[in-house]
Design a protein around this motif. Structure first.
Motif, mmCIF file in Angstrom:
data_model
loop_
_atom_site.group_PDB
_atom_site.id
_atom_site.type_symbol
_atom_site.label_atom_id
_atom_site.label_comp_id
_atom_site.label_asym_id
_atom_site.label_seq_id
_atom_site.Cartn_x
_atom_site.Cartn_y
_atom_site.Cartn_z
ATOM 1 N N CYS A 19 8.715 -3.842 -4.066
ATOM 2 C CA CYS A 19 9.228 -2.585 -3.514
ATOM 3 C C CYS A 19 9.097 -1.437 -4.516
ATOM 4 O O CYS A 19 9.481 -0.309 -4.204
ATOM 5 C CB CYS A 19 10.670 -2.766 -3.053
ATOM 6 S SG CYS A 19 11.745 -3.473 -4.283
ATOM 7 N N TYR A 66 4.869 -4.368 -8.101
ATOM 8 C CA TYR A 66 3.523 -4.573 -7.579
ATOM 9 C C TYR A 66 2.576 -5.019 -8.701
ATOM 10 O O TYR A 66 1.811 -5.971 -8.536
ATOM 11 C CB TYR A 66 2.998 -3.293 -6.921
ATOM 12 C CG TYR A 66 1.551 -3.385 -6.520
ATOM 13 C CD1 TYR A 66 1.176 -4.052 -5.366
ATOM 14 C CD2 TYR A 66 0.560 -2.817 -7.317
ATOM 15 C CE1 TYR A 66 -0.158 -4.160 -5.008
ATOM 16 C CE2 TYR A 66 -0.776 -2.913 -6.968
ATOM 17 C CZ TYR A 66 -1.128 -3.588 -5.814
ATOM 18 O OH TYR A 66 -2.454 -3.702 -5.476
ATOM 19 N N TYR A 68 7.005 -12.701 2.807
ATOM 20 C CA TYR A 68 7.594 -11.362 2.968
ATOM 21 C C TYR A 68 8.808 -11.150 2.068
ATOM 22 O O TYR A 68 9.127 -10.020 1.715
ATOM 23 C CB TYR A 68 7.959 -11.108 4.434
ATOM 24 C CG TYR A 68 9.170 -11.876 4.899
ATOM 25 C CD1 TYR A 68 10.436 -11.305 4.860
ATOM 26 C CD2 TYR A 68 9.047 -13.178 5.379
ATOM 27 C CE1 TYR A 68 11.554 -12.002 5.265
ATOM 28 C CE2 TYR A 68 10.157 -13.878 5.791
ATOM 29 C CZ TYR A 68 11.403 -13.291 5.743
ATOM 30 O OH TYR A 68 12.507 -13.985 6.148
ATOM 31 N N ASN A 111 3.247 -14.747 -1.616
ATOM 32 C CA ASN A 111 2.675 -14.087 -0.449
ATOM 33 C C ASN A 111 3.659 -13.983 0.713
ATOM 34 O O ASN A 111 3.327 -13.390 1.738
ATOM 35 C CB ASN A 111 1.401 -14.805 0.004
ATOM 36 C CG ASN A 111 0.262 -14.590 -0.960
ATOM 37 O OD1 ASN A 111 0.120 -13.523 -1.543
ATOM 38 N ND2 ASN A 111 -0.549 -15.603 -1.154
ATOM 39 N N CYS A 119 9.012 -11.785 -0.961
ATOM 40 C CA CYS A 119 8.576 -11.436 -2.320
ATOM 41 C C CYS A 119 7.725 -10.175 -2.367
ATOM 42 O O CYS A 119 7.058 -9.916 -3.370
ATOM 43 C CB CYS A 119 7.809 -12.604 -2.935
ATOM 44 S SG CYS A 119 8.847 -13.987 -3.375
ATOM 45 N N GLU A 120 7.740 -9.407 -1.295
ATOM 46 C CA GLU A 120 6.960 -8.174 -1.307
ATOM 47 C C GLU A 120 7.538 -7.205 -2.322
ATOM 48 O O GLU A 120 8.746 -6.983 -2.361
ATOM 49 C CB GLU A 120 6.964 -7.537 0.087
ATOM 50 C CG GLU A 120 6.123 -8.277 1.082
ATOM 51 C CD GLU A 120 6.081 -7.585 2.425
ATOM 52 O OE1 GLU A 120 6.507 -6.410 2.531
ATOM 53 O OE2 GLU A 120 5.625 -8.232 3.373
#
Length: 115
Positions: free
Chosen positions: A47, A52, A42, A40, A44-45
């Motif tokens: 892209c 996803y 940033y 959770n 590991c967001e």
């Protein structure tokens, strides 16, 4: 013929072993919380859509494992399962946790390579 002290020692040993197994599951839940925090963050967001989907899959697996751990812990505390019943289950839960941890590690490496 077993004496009374031998019987109580076996019962206490069984309780100790059961407690150790419960501690392992609780530590696994702590590890799941750490992995969840990592996913959770940033850093590991995802892209890409593929990343996803992968992070969503990892989060679902984490939630399933956490729920399963909690069900086992609850069943043992309520004396619905004996120690013999849970030893193999706990081993499988820990193995699943280790596989999940590796999956999170692999995911974080992929995210970093896309940045």
């Amino acid at each position: 013929m077993k004496t009374l002290s031998q019987k109580s020692h076996n019962r206490m040993g069984g309780n100790l072993a059961k407690t150790n197994e419960l501690l392992k599951l609780q530590r696994t839940n702590n590890g799941l919380a750490q992995l969840s925090n990592k996913l959770n963050s940033y850093t590991c967001e995802p892209c890409t859509y593929g990343l996803y989907e992968q992070v969503q899959s990892l989060k679902e697996r984490m939630e399933d494992l956490r729920n399963s751990n909690n069900e086992i812990i609850s069943a043992v505390k309520q004396h619905k399962q004996t120690f013999d019943d849970i030893t193999d289950v706990v081993k499988r839960q820990i193995r699943d946790f280790n596989e999940l941890r590796k999956g999170v590690f692999d995911y974080t490496k992929m995210v970093k390579s896309h940045q």
